[in-house]
Write a protein that holds these residues in place. Structure first.
Motif, PDB file in Angstrom:
ATOM      1  N   LEU A 166      -3.811  -6.835   8.172  1.00  0.00           N
ATOM      2  CA  LEU A 166      -2.952  -7.813   8.836  1.00  0.00           C
ATOM      3  C   LEU A 166      -2.499  -8.893   7.854  1.00  0.00           C
ATOM      4  O   LEU A 166      -1.315  -9.251   7.802  1.00  0.00           O
ATOM      5  N   VAL A 167      -3.430  -9.395   7.048  1.00  0.00           N
ATOM      6  CA  VAL A 167      -3.099 -10.434   6.062  1.00  0.00           C
ATOM      7  C   VAL A 167      -2.116  -9.898   5.028  1.00  0.00           C
ATOM      8  O   VAL A 167      -1.166 -10.597   4.632  1.00  0.00           O
ATOM      9  N   ILE A 168      -2.302  -8.657   4.590  1.00  0.00           N
ATOM     10  CA  ILE A 168      -1.395  -8.059   3.598  1.00  0.00           C
ATOM     11  C   ILE A 168       0.024  -7.997   4.148  1.00  0.00           C
ATOM     12  O   ILE A 168       0.997  -8.357   3.466  1.00  0.00           O
ATOM     13  N   VAL A 169       0.155  -7.537   5.396  1.00  0.00           N
ATOM     14  CA  VAL A 169       1.484  -7.455   6.018  1.00  0.00           C
ATOM     15  C   VAL A 169       2.116  -8.831   6.110  1.00  0.00           C
ATOM     16  O   VAL A 169       3.300  -9.017   5.796  1.00  0.00           O
ATOM     17  N   LEU A 170       1.336  -9.820   6.527  1.00  0.00           N
ATOM     18  CA  LEU A 170       1.866 -11.179   6.661  1.00  0.00           C
ATOM     19  C   LEU A 170       2.294 -11.750   5.310  1.00  0.00           C
ATOM     20  O   LEU A 170       3.345 -12.402   5.204  1.00  0.00           O
ATOM     21  N   LEU A 171       1.488 -11.511   4.269  1.00  0.00           N
ATOM     22  CA  LEU A 171       1.839 -12.005   2.933  1.00  0.00           C
ATOM     23  C   LEU A 171       3.120 -11.345   2.415  1.00  0.00           C
ATOM     24  O   LEU A 171       3.972 -12.006   1.809  1.00  0.00           O
ATOM     25  N   LEU A 172       3.247 -10.041   2.660  1.00  0.00           N
ATOM     26  CA  LEU A 172       4.454  -9.334   2.221  1.00  0.00           C
ATOM     27  C   LEU A 172       5.686  -9.859   2.956  1.00  0.00           C
ATOM     28  O   LEU A 172       6.755 -10.009   2.361  1.00  0.00           O
ATOM     29  N   ARG A 173       5.525 -10.124   4.247  1.00  0.00           N
ATOM     30  CA  ARG A 173       6.658 -10.654   5.011  1.00  0.00           C
ATOM     31  C   ARG A 173       7.009 -12.075   4.567  1.00  0.00           C
ATOM     32  O   ARG A 173       8.173 -12.473   4.615  1.00  0.00           O
ATOM     33  N   PHE A 179      14.398  -5.168   0.611  1.00  0.00           N
ATOM     34  CA  PHE A 179      13.834  -3.880   0.997  1.00  0.00           C
ATOM     35  C   PHE A 179      12.324  -3.946   1.162  1.00  0.00           C
ATOM     36  O   PHE A 179      11.768  -3.391   2.112  1.00  0.00           O
ATOM     37  N   VAL A 180      11.643  -4.627   0.228  1.00  0.00           N
ATOM     38  CA  VAL A 180      10.176  -4.730   0.290  1.00  0.00           C
ATOM     39  C   VAL A 180       9.745  -5.444   1.568  1.00  0.00           C
ATOM     40  O   VAL A 180       8.791  -5.037   2.233  1.00  0.00           O
ATOM     41  N   LYS A 181      10.468  -6.481   1.934  1.00  0.00           N
ATOM     42  CA  LYS A 181      10.146  -7.215   3.157  1.00  0.00           C
ATOM     43  C   LYS A 181      10.324  -6.349   4.388  1.00  0.00           C
ATOM     44  O   LYS A 181       9.530  -6.418   5.333  1.00  0.00           O
ATOM     45  N   GLN A 182      11.368  -5.504   4.389  1.00  0.00           N
ATOM     46  CA  GLN A 182      11.634  -4.654   5.536  1.00  0.00           C
ATOM     47  C   GLN A 182      10.545  -3.598   5.735  1.00  0.00           C
ATOM     48  O   GLN A 182      10.281  -3.181   6.854  1.00  0.00           O
ATOM     49  N   ILE A 183       9.944  -3.152   4.641  1.00  0.00           N
ATOM     50  CA  ILE A 183       8.923  -2.096   4.758  1.00  0.00           C
ATOM     51  C   ILE A 183       7.515  -2.685   4.624  1.00  0.00           C
ATOM     52  O   ILE A 183       6.582  -1.992   4.212  1.00  0.00           O
ATOM     53  N   ALA A 184       7.356  -3.962   4.979  1.00  0.00           N
ATOM     54  CA  ALA A 184       6.055  -4.629   4.835  1.00  0.00           C
ATOM     55  C   ALA A 184       4.961  -3.917   5.617  1.00  0.00           C
ATOM     56  O   ALA A 184       3.829  -3.774   5.138  1.00  0.00           O
ATOM     57  N   VAL A 185       5.274  -3.445   6.835  1.00  0.00           N
ATOM     58  CA  VAL A 185       4.266  -2.742   7.639  1.00  0.00           C
ATOM     59  C   VAL A 185       3.859  -1.443   6.954  1.00  0.00           C
ATOM     60  O   VAL A 185       2.662  -1.116   6.873  1.00  0.00           O
TER      61      VAL A 185
END
Length: 444
Positions: A166-173, A179-185
């Motif tokens: 969950l933290v990884i996804v939030l940090l990426l977002r 593109f990287v932000k869109q595929i954060a999940v």
């Protein structure tokens, strides 16, 4: 075109594979069968996207519209699975209900496009919010581990792994763009799986056992079975799905500067429902529009429907490659749980965004949302609430999405359409503030 098409696949991939994972787990499928079901859903999502973007005759909105497995059907399908005496009959019953709902939806498409006014944002927002809320318990269950009966279920290792994802996804977002932000999940699932390897909770067996090339054998899980209660439940889901698709078409039409008229909406709904009716032939579920891809069109300003059709082609290829589909089976359940909190929570947040446009300053709409959400949350907070009802009826009642949708539609008709309901819709400046009548009464 290829990279833009892949970006659409990345934006919706997690949403496509989540429903078969949830339903497959509820049915008790093995890892191999789960891989097959996931691949089938990818394959049918690609076919449905072709119908929507390329189209033929009066079928297809011909807009940059991605279709995939709808979240709205997950709760009713798991309810059908739970009520099946023999788990091997669960998927055939679900497929039979989806076929009937798809055919009826196809017939009703031109009429439904005329009845959009009965599904305003106050109804669609309530339903979409319930979809997200109904699915969040699934994410919480995943976060605790793969086996409810195991001694380590809910252990600190599993919960820590879910929290890390969950933290990884939030940090990426938060700290990435484009593109990287869109595929954060998707990246969160990959990184979370890598973190899980040293912990010994990752199983690569499904990939090793999967073939490089395969085809979703028609009716792999058995011939469809037709049960009235399941059909009624999935028909309600079809109404919800058609409502969501209509709202998405209207939004997408504005973004690409080609407003969706009644003819376009009817053609788009035909594509949705035909895709849903054909999907069970290849072991897939009900299909609907993916709202997250509309946001992608708005962000990138790439409005070509052929780009999205290219994404549909990638989905078909992934469905024909069991090894690619098996990769999702490698992801540990706690990792899926951590990502699921974002994924399912985003669905609920999308519903809340719709409710913001619903005119909640009107007292009538406040009541509609309040009661429909309360009715829809009953199966989540009190699973045994309807225990005294017949089992066939409980298939519908135990789905908060179905009951919440019915309550929202009926209440909207009563308060905003029948009699003087629309004229009597009082405005509320604050939920806890007294109305004008009370203000007029002296304090003494």
């Amino acid at each position: 075109m290829a990279t833009s098409g892949l970006q659409h696949v990345a934006a919706m991939y997690a949403g496509v594979v989540a429903p078969p994972l949830i339903v497959g787990a509820a049915v008790g499928l093995s890892a191999t069968e789960l891989t097959f079901l996931t691949g089938a859903c990818l394959f049918t999502a690609g076919l449905a996207t072709f119908l929507q973007t390329i189209g033929f005759w009066k079928i297809g909105a011909r807009l940059p519209f991605v279709n995939g497995v709808t979240f709205a059907g997950v709760a009713p399908m798991t309810a059908v699975a739970a009520s099946a005496k023999d788990k091997s009959d669960a998927l055939p019953i679900i497929f039979g209900a989806v076929i009937v709902a798809g055919v009826l939806g196809f017939i009703a498409a031109p009429f439904f496009s005329k009845a959009v006014r009965f599904f305003p944002p106050v109804v669609t927002g309530s339903v979409i919010t319930l979809i997200g809320v109904s699915l969040l318990p699934v994410a919480f269950g995943w976060a605790q581990g793969p086996n409810l009966a195991a001694d380590d279920y809910g252990s600190r290792t599993y919960l820590g792994l879910a929290a890390t994802t969950l933290v990884i996804v939030l940090l990426l977002r938060r700290f990435t763009r484009g593109f990287v932000k869109q595929i954060a999940v998707l990246l969160g699932l990959v990184i979370g799986t890598l973190v899980a390897i040293p912990l010994g909770v990752t199983d690569f067996g499904p990939v090793a056992d999967a073939d490089v090339v395969g085809f979703p054998t028609p009716f792999h899980f058995g011939a469809p079975q037709f049960q009235l209660a399941a059909i009624l439940s999935l028909c309600v889901v079809m109404v919800v799905s058609m409502t969501e698709s209509t709202a998405d078409m209207l939004a997408l039409g504005e973004i690409v500067e080609r407003p969706a008229d009644e003819k376009t909406i009817a053609a788009g709904l035909r594509a949705d429902t035909l895709g849903s009716a054909l999907s069970p032939l290849f072991n897939g579920f009900m299909c609907s529009a993916f709202a997250q891809n509309i946001g992608l069109v708005a962000m990138t300003r790439i409005r070509s429907r052929y780009v999205v059709a290219t994404g549909g082609g990638f989905l078909v290829l992934m469905g024909l490659c069991p090894m690619a589909a098996s990769l999702i089976a490698v992801v540990p359940r706690p990792v899926l749980g951590g990502a699921g909190v974002v994924l399912f929570g985003s669905v609920a947040a999308s519903g809340i965004q719709t409710l913001v446009r619903a005119g909640l300053e009107k007292d009538n709409n406040v009541l509609i949302v309040a009661v429909s959400l309360a009715v829809g949350i009953i199966p989540i907070t009190a699973p045994a609430f309807y225990h005294a009802f017949p089992e066939t009826v409980r298939i519908v009642l135990d789905s908060g999405i179905s009951t919440g949708c019915l309550a929202a539609v009926v209440l909207n008709l009563v308060f905003n359409h029948l009699g003087r309901g629309r004229e009597n819709a009082g405005e509320v400046t604050h939920p806890m503030e007294a109305g004008e009548d009370l203000k007029a009464v002296p304090a003494h």
